[in-house]
Every structure is written in C-alpha cells, then in structure tokens.
Design an enzyme around this catalytic site. Structure first.
Site, PDB file in Angstrom:
ATOM      1  N   THR A 122     -16.840  56.595  34.574  1.00 46.07           N
ATOM      2  CA  THR A 122     -16.355  55.367  33.944  1.00 46.07           C
ATOM      3  C   THR A 122     -14.830  55.330  33.919  1.00 46.07           C
ATOM      4  O   THR A 122     -14.180  56.390  33.902  1.00 46.07           O
ATOM      5  CB  THR A 122     -16.899  55.304  32.498  1.00 46.07           C
ATOM      6  OG1 THR A 122     -16.226  54.270  31.788  1.00 46.07           O
ATOM      7  CG2 THR A 122     -16.672  56.611  31.739  1.00 46.07           C
ATOM      8  N   ASP A 123     -14.283  54.120  33.843  1.00 47.26           N
ATOM      9  CA  ASP A 123     -12.818  53.996  33.703  1.00 47.26           C
ATOM     10  C   ASP A 123     -12.348  54.441  32.317  1.00 47.26           C
ATOM     11  O   ASP A 123     -11.146  54.636  32.100  1.00 47.26           O
ATOM     12  CB  ASP A 123     -12.375  52.546  33.980  1.00 47.26           C
ATOM     13  CG  ASP A 123     -13.010  51.503  33.073  1.00 47.26           C
ATOM     14  OD1 ASP A 123     -13.835  51.862  32.209  1.00 47.26           O
ATOM     15  OD2 ASP A 123     -12.686  50.304  33.236  1.00 47.26           O
ATOM     16  N   GLU A 124     -13.291  54.601  31.390  1.00 46.62           N
ATOM     17  CA  GLU A 124     -12.894  54.968  30.022  1.00 46.62           C
ATOM     18  C   GLU A 124     -12.296  56.365  29.937  1.00 46.62           C
ATOM     19  O   GLU A 124     -11.686  56.712  28.929  1.00 46.62           O
ATOM     20  CB  GLU A 124     -14.098  54.863  29.074  1.00 46.62           C
ATOM     21  CG  GLU A 124     -14.625  53.455  28.990  1.00 46.62           C
ATOM     22  CD  GLU A 124     -15.600  53.250  27.848  1.00 46.62           C
ATOM     23  OE1 GLU A 124     -15.695  54.114  26.968  1.00 46.62           O
ATOM     24  OE2 GLU A 124     -16.256  52.201  27.847  1.00 46.62           O
ATOM     25  N   TYR A 158     -18.028  59.572  23.564  1.00 51.23           N
ATOM     26  CA  TYR A 158     -18.639  59.202  24.862  1.00 51.23           C
ATOM     27  C   TYR A 158     -17.651  59.422  26.004  1.00 51.23           C
ATOM     28  O   TYR A 158     -17.948  60.140  26.969  1.00 51.23           O
ATOM     29  CB  TYR A 158     -19.096  57.735  24.846  1.00 51.23           C
ATOM     30  CG  TYR A 158     -19.332  57.186  26.240  1.00 51.23           C
ATOM     31  CD1 TYR A 158     -20.380  57.648  27.038  1.00 51.23           C
ATOM     32  CD2 TYR A 158     -18.472  56.220  26.795  1.00 51.23           C
ATOM     33  CE1 TYR A 158     -20.575  57.173  28.337  1.00 51.23           C
ATOM     34  CE2 TYR A 158     -18.665  55.736  28.088  1.00 51.23           C
ATOM     35  CZ  TYR A 158     -19.707  56.227  28.850  1.00 51.23           C
ATOM     36  OH  TYR A 158     -19.892  55.759  30.133  1.00 51.23           O
ATOM     37  N   LYS A 162     -17.679  62.132  29.195  1.00 53.27           N
ATOM     38  CA  LYS A 162     -17.654  61.743  30.618  1.00 53.27           C
ATOM     39  C   LYS A 162     -16.439  62.386  31.297  1.00 53.27           C
ATOM     40  O   LYS A 162     -16.533  62.859  32.435  1.00 53.27           O
ATOM     41  CB  LYS A 162     -17.592  60.218  30.767  1.00 53.27           C
ATOM     42  CG  LYS A 162     -18.855  59.475  30.353  1.00 53.27           C
ATOM     43  CD  LYS A 162     -20.075  59.791  31.194  1.00 53.27           C
ATOM     44  CE  LYS A 162     -19.975  59.270  32.601  1.00 53.27           C
ATOM     45  NZ  LYS A 162     -21.268  59.430  33.341  1.00 53.27           N
TER      46      LYS A 162
HETATM   47  P1  NAD Z   1     -28.083  53.497  30.366  1.00 50.42           P
HETATM   48  O1  NAD Z   1     -27.875  54.053  29.002  1.00 50.42           O
HETATM   49  O2  NAD Z   1     -28.584  52.110  30.538  1.00 50.42           O
HETATM   50  O3  NAD Z   1     -29.066  54.447  31.202  1.00 50.42           O
HETATM   51  C1  NAD Z   1     -28.989  55.835  31.144  1.00 50.42           C
HETATM   52  C2  NAD Z   1     -30.249  56.414  31.774  1.00 50.42           C
HETATM   53  O4  NAD Z   1     -30.141  57.850  31.756  1.00 50.42           O
HETATM   54  C3  NAD Z   1     -31.527  56.069  31.012  1.00 50.42           C
HETATM   55  O5  NAD Z   1     -32.557  55.692  31.916  1.00 50.42           O
HETATM   56  C4  NAD Z   1     -31.888  57.357  30.283  1.00 50.42           C
HETATM   57  O6  NAD Z   1     -33.281  57.509  30.060  1.00 50.42           O
HETATM   58  C5  NAD Z   1     -31.358  58.400  31.253  1.00 50.42           C
HETATM   59  N1  NAD Z   1     -31.035  59.679  30.601  1.00 50.42           N
HETATM   60  C6  NAD Z   1     -30.309  59.871  29.467  1.00 50.42           C
HETATM   61  N2  NAD Z   1     -30.260  61.183  29.174  1.00 50.42           N
HETATM   62  C7  NAD Z   1     -30.937  61.830  30.146  1.00 50.42           C
HETATM   63  C8  NAD Z   1     -31.219  63.195  30.389  1.00 50.42           C
HETATM   64  N3  NAD Z   1     -30.789  64.173  29.575  1.00 50.42           N
HETATM   65  N4  NAD Z   1     -31.956  63.522  31.480  1.00 50.42           N
HETATM   66  C9  NAD Z   1     -32.412  62.555  32.317  1.00 50.42           C
HETATM   67  N5  NAD Z   1     -32.193  61.245  32.116  1.00 50.42           N
HETATM   68  C10 NAD Z   1     -31.453  60.890  31.043  1.00 50.42           C
HETATM   69  O7  NAD Z   1     -26.665  53.691  31.091  1.00 50.42           O
HETATM   70  P2  NAD Z   1     -25.942  52.782  32.182  1.00 50.42           P
HETATM   71  O8  NAD Z   1     -25.145  51.756  31.487  1.00 50.42           O
HETATM   72  O9  NAD Z   1     -26.914  52.399  33.215  1.00 50.42           O
HETATM   73  O10 NAD Z   1     -24.909  53.848  32.792  1.00 50.42           O
HETATM   74  C11 NAD Z   1     -25.301  54.694  33.868  1.00 50.42           C
HETATM   75  C12 NAD Z   1     -24.105  55.545  34.285  1.00 50.42           C
HETATM   76  O11 NAD Z   1     -23.015  54.712  34.674  1.00 50.42           O
HETATM   77  C13 NAD Z   1     -23.584  56.454  33.165  1.00 50.42           C
HETATM   78  O12 NAD Z   1     -23.209  57.684  33.729  1.00 50.42           O
HETATM   79  C14 NAD Z   1     -22.346  55.717  32.660  1.00 50.42           C
HETATM   80  O13 NAD Z   1     -21.404  56.607  32.124  1.00 50.42           O
HETATM   81  C15 NAD Z   1     -21.857  55.069  33.933  1.00 50.42           C
HETATM   82  N6  NAD Z   1     -21.067  53.840  33.767  1.00 50.42           N
HETATM   83  C16 NAD Z   1     -21.553  52.802  33.020  1.00 50.42           C
HETATM   84  C17 NAD Z   1     -20.822  51.632  32.921  1.00 50.42           C
HETATM   85  C18 NAD Z   1     -21.344  50.443  32.137  1.00 50.42           C
HETATM   86  O14 NAD Z   1     -20.652  49.439  32.022  1.00 50.42           O
HETATM   87  N7  NAD Z   1     -22.553  50.469  31.593  1.00 50.42           N
HETATM   88  C19 NAD Z   1     -19.572  51.528  33.552  1.00 50.42           C
HETATM   89  C20 NAD Z   1     -19.100  52.618  34.288  1.00 50.42           C
HETATM   90  C21 NAD Z   1     -19.854  53.762  34.393  1.00 50.42           C
HETATM   91  O1  TDX Z   2     -21.520  43.673  19.202  1.00 49.40           O
HETATM   92  C1  TDX Z   2     -20.510  43.997  19.814  1.00 49.40           C
HETATM   93  N1  TDX Z   2     -19.355  43.288  19.625  1.00 49.40           N
HETATM   94  C2  TDX Z   2     -18.197  43.573  20.274  1.00 49.40           C
HETATM   95  O2  TDX Z   2     -17.170  42.896  20.073  1.00 49.40           O
HETATM   96  C3  TDX Z   2     -20.493  45.097  20.763  1.00 49.40           C
HETATM   97  C4  TDX Z   2     -21.739  45.907  20.995  1.00 49.40           C
HETATM   98  C5  TDX Z   2     -19.317  45.362  21.426  1.00 49.40           C
HETATM   99  N2  TDX Z   2     -18.199  44.635  21.198  1.00 49.40           N
HETATM  100  C6  TDX Z   2     -16.964  44.924  21.984  1.00 49.40           C
HETATM  101  C7  TDX Z   2     -16.577  46.375  22.117  1.00 49.40           C
HETATM  102  C8  TDX Z   2     -15.932  46.421  23.495  1.00 49.40           C
HETATM  103  O3  TDX Z   2     -14.570  46.049  23.406  1.00 49.40           O
HETATM  104  O4  TDX Z   2     -17.252  44.488  23.319  1.00 49.40           O
HETATM  105  C9  TDX Z   2     -16.671  45.351  24.294  1.00 49.40           C
HETATM  106  C10 TDX Z   2     -17.766  45.919  25.196  1.00 49.40           C
HETATM  107  O5  TDX Z   2     -18.554  46.791  24.406  1.00 49.40           O
HETATM  108  P1  TDX Z   2     -19.750  47.660  25.030  1.00 49.40           P
HETATM  109  O6  TDX Z   2     -20.714  46.762  25.693  1.00 49.40           O
HETATM  110  O7  TDX Z   2     -20.231  48.577  23.968  1.00 49.40           O
HETATM  111  O8  TDX Z   2     -18.996  48.433  26.218  1.00 49.40           O
HETATM  112  P2  TDX Z   2     -17.775  49.488  26.239  1.00 49.40           P
HETATM  113  O9  TDX Z   2     -17.633  50.201  24.964  1.00 49.40           O
HETATM  114  O10 TDX Z   2     -16.590  48.775  26.799  1.00 49.40           O
HETATM  115  O11 TDX Z   2     -18.356  50.551  27.328  1.00 49.40           O
HETATM  116  C11 TDX Z   2     -19.090  50.096  28.489  1.00 49.40           C
HETATM  117  O12 TDX Z   2     -18.305  50.120  29.641  1.00 49.40           O
HETATM  118  C12 TDX Z   2     -17.909  51.378  30.118  1.00 49.40           C
HETATM  119  C13 TDX Z   2     -20.340  50.958  28.704  1.00 49.40           C
HETATM  120  O13 TDX Z   2     -21.153  50.922  27.540  1.00 49.40           O
HETATM  121  C14 TDX Z   2     -19.969  52.367  29.060  1.00 49.40           C
HETATM  122  O14 TDX Z   2     -21.130  53.113  29.363  1.00 49.40           O
HETATM  123  C15 TDX Z   2     -19.070  52.319  30.282  1.00 49.40           C
HETATM  124  O15 TDX Z   2     -18.602  53.611  30.573  1.00 49.40           O
END
Ligand code: NAD
Ligand code: TDX
Length: 342
Positions: A122-124, A158, A162
């Site tokens: 992630t960019d975080e 988190y 990462k």
């Molecule tokens: P998500 O929470 O929707 O899915 C995570 C999946 O991993 C689930 O299916 C869960 O069952 C599985 N999992 C969790 N712990 C596990 C374990 N110990 N063993 C096996 N499986 C396990 O997450 P997401 O939003 O799809 O993110 C997927 C990846 O992308 C993560 O690595 C996250 O850091 C990265 N990422 C997410 C975002 C975003 O915006 N959501 C952005 C950049 C990077």
């Molecule tokens: O109810 C809400 N109200 C609100 O204002 C929630 C749930 C979030 N927010 C804000 C917090 C953040 O600034 O919205 C923005 C986005 O929040 P999230 O969806 O929780 O995402 P963020 O914390 O930015 O992280 C996401 O992007 C990077 C993913 O969850 C991570 O897994 C990924 O690495």
C-alpha cells in the site's frame, strides 16, 4: 507461468485479481489460499471454473501448509492481510501476526523452493503528504507525490505492519536472492469491497436509511483507483517487472473525503449535506498521492477506469443490486463503529 497461488484471493482486491487472471490468461491455474476471515467470502469467487480455480482455506502463517503449496507452484501473488486501519487501532495483534509473520512464512517458502513472489502493498507505508492547499504553488513541485524513493514513515498499526512486511521482502531479495517484486497501490474502490471501508459504508448506510459518517472535517485526500486497474498492473509487474524492483500503482484519482461523500449522496438522489461529521480517526493521514511514472514508462501500464464519478455510479449500482452480499453484516459493522463514536 502456469500455476499461481493468490493469497487473500477471497477478499476484495485478491478476488478481483483472480477474475482478471481467469478472464485474460486461459493457460493459468489459480490456487487461492485464504483463511476466510470476516473479510473473506467464497461468494467473491462464485462462477469461476472449478478446473482452473481451487480454494484452499488456510492461514498464510501455517508453515507446513504454505510449504506444501509453494513447492508445487510457479509464483505466489500475496494479497492476504488484515487491511483496515480502524481495526488496527483497536487491536493491532492480528495485523502483526498476518501481515508480518504471514509474509515471513510465505517468503521463506518461496526462498526454499526458488519460487517467484509478488508482494502487494500500500502507499500508506510512506506516511502522508501535506494537503495541496498548504504547499507553495499548490503542490506542483518536488515531493508532491509518493515515488519508490520516498522514505517509509507509516502512521498506523496497519500501515506499519505493511511497511514491516515490505522491508522483509527487500531484505530477502538482497540477502537471499528472493525472486520478488513489490507494488504499493493507492486506495481501491469497486464491487466486493467490505462495508467497513469508507465508500461501501456510506453507500450501504444510505440504502439502509442511516446517515453517512464523515471523519473530522473531511479534508483528507485519498488517491482513488478502480480495483480492475490495480489487477492489470499487478499482472504486468508479475510477468514483466524487474526482480528486486518496487512499482507504485495509482491512477491520478485524488479526491478529498468530503467531495467523495457529496458525489455518493448526489448520485443516490440525496441532498449533498445529508451526512454527519463524526470523531476523527487517531493519527489520520492527511493526503496520499501516487506518482506512477515508472510503471507507465517502464512497463507500459495505463489505467482504464479513470472517470471517478462513472466508477462511483457503477459501484453504487452494484451494492444496490447485491444487498444479499452485504446486509447480514451491516448491523454488526455499524454497532462496532458506534461504540467508537464513529
Ligand atoms: P480484504 O480485507 O478485503 O481481504 C483480505 C483477504 O485476506 C480476505 O479474504 C481474508 O480472508 C484474507 N486473509 C486475512 N488474513 C489471512 C491469513 N492469515 N491467511 C490467509 N488469508 C488471510 O483486503 P483488500 O482490501 O482486498 O486488500 C488486499 C491487499 O491489498 C492487502 O495486502 C492490502 O494491504 C493491499 N492494498 C489494499 C488497498 C485498498 O484500498 N483496499 C490499497 C493498496 C493495497
Ligand atoms: O466511515 C468512514 N468515514 C470516513 O470519513 C470511514 C470508514 C472512513 N473515512 C475516511 C478515512 C479515510 O480518510 O475515509 C478515508 C478512506 O478510509 P478507508 O476506506 O478506511 O481507507 P484508508 O484508511 O485510506 O485505507 C485504504 O486504502 C489503503 C485501505 O483500507 C487499505 O487497506 C489500503 O492500504
């Protein structure tokens, strides 16, 4: 590459990648390794051909299981993680266990069996950037966006877990010659995202007659990318990326949270101000922004889904039509947030 393991392939982004591979690369067989935590859902893989996709329910930190699977594969694409910042502020331990120990377990197996490894991050990990309004020239200069050279500076349990996992991968490349690449992507949106996350939480709130909830003043900026574009980038890096390199994935989608909230409300036929301001997130990152020049110029990647409002409309339609996918969890998710004043 004929056989790949996709960890976390039953989650939001991992399942999108599995669909992408099945639809675009008919020669590839996928083994999904997923623990099916609260965030994983078999339904995300429904309809995929059983002769090309196999789900193994298990933990990435289970060294014996991982070793058995990895020795039979050509590559591991690692998505599995605990992924929600707010959860990590309440209880960091699962984030350390899955994101750090789980990653360690996978890279040890890939090192032992000399298997190609791609690490999804992630960019975080880079921390946050100042808001554009606080930068001279509104941020057109140096340091405006994250690049692969930006120093790591994560803010939450988190993002620090990462960051820790990324650093393990970098060390395994240098010290053990692990055949790895890393990608750091910005915020994804699209169908199948868990309703704890910002965009689906607000859409499903409106569908249930609950007022949407904005943290703090809503000035925080996220750089949105459609999850389909994330998948195409990961496939390109997996197949064409240079070993040892880090690629940043982003589609120039900066929007502040207040604007995103207003777009959702407008597209759902509500008044633009029909939401509540709630308690801000502790340590809330201000702005993320990705410079994806390296990925675009070296690997020729371009995002397809760059009209954010159109993407939001499609996402709203998907949650409206798939209430059966999310409704069972809605009450528990909201009651957890309510305990925290959010
Ligand atoms: P998500 O929470 O929707 O899915 C995570 C999946 O991993 C689930 O299916 C869960 O069952 C599985 N999992 C969790 N712990 C596990 C374990 N110990 N063993 C096996 N499986 C396990 O997450 P997401 O939003 O799809 O993110 C997927 C990846 O992308 C993560 O690595 C996250 O850091 C990265 N990422 C997410 C975002 C975003 O915006 N959501 C952005 C950049 C990077
Ligand atoms: O109810 C809400 N109200 C609100 O204002 C929630 C749930 C979030 N927010 C804000 C917090 C953040 O600034 O919205 C923005 C986005 O929040 P999230 O969806 O929780 O995402 P963020 O914390 O930015 O992280 C996401 O992007 C990077 C993913 O969850 C991570 O897994 C990924 O690495």
């Amino acid at each position: 590459m004929k056989n790949i393991i996709v960890t976390g392939g039953a989650g939001f982004i991992g399942s999108n990648f599995v669909h992408y591979v099945v639809n675009n690369h008919p020669e590839v067989h996928v083994t999904v390794l997923d623990k099916l935590t609260y965030a994983g859902n078999r339904e995300n893989l429904a309809g995929l051909p059983a002769d090309r996709v196999k789900l193994v329910v298990g933990d990435i930190a289970d060294a014996d299981l991982v070793d058995r699977l990895v020795q039979k594969t050509d590559a591991v694409v690692h998505y599995a993680a605990e992924s929600h910042n707010d959860n990590s502020l309440k209880d960091p331990f699962p984030f350390i266990q899955t994101n750090i120990i789980g990653t360690y377990t996978l890279i040890e197996a890939c090192r032992k069996h000399n298997v190609r490894y791609h690490h999804v991050s992630t960019d975080e990990v880079y921390g946050d950037l100042p808001l554009r309004e606080d930068l001279p020239g509104h941020g057109e200069g140096e340091g405006e966006k994250f690049t692969a050279e930006t120093p790591y500076n994560p803010s939450s349990p988190y993002s620090s877990s990462k960051a820790g996992s990324d650093l393990l991968v970098k060390a395994w490349v240098r010290s053990f010659g692990l055949q790895a690449t890393i990608s750091n992507c910005s915020n994804n949106y699209g169908p199948y995202q868990h309703i704890e996350k910002f965009i689906p939480r607000q859409i499903t709130n409106i569908l249930k007659g609950i007022r949407p909830k904005l943290y703090g003043d809503g000035k925080n900026v996220r750089d949105w990318i459609h999850t389909n574009d994330h998948s195409s980038a990961v496939w390109l890096i997996l197949t064409k990326g240079k070993i040892g390199e880090t690629y940043l994935i982003g589609a120039d989608g900066e929007e502040d949270n207040k604007t995103v909230m207003e777009i959702i409300l407008e597209e759902m036929g509500q008044s633009k101000d029909a939401y509540d301001h709630v308690k801000d997130r502790a340590g809330h990152d201000l702005r993320y922004a990705i410079d994806s020049t390296k990925l675009r110029e070296e690997l020729g990647w371009t995002p397809e889904f760059t009209n954010f409002r159109a993407g939001m409309k499609d996402t709203i339609d998907w949650y409206t039509e798939h209430e059966d996918w999310w409704s069972a969890e809605k009450e528990a998710v909201e009651s957890n947030y309510a305990k925290n004043g959010q």
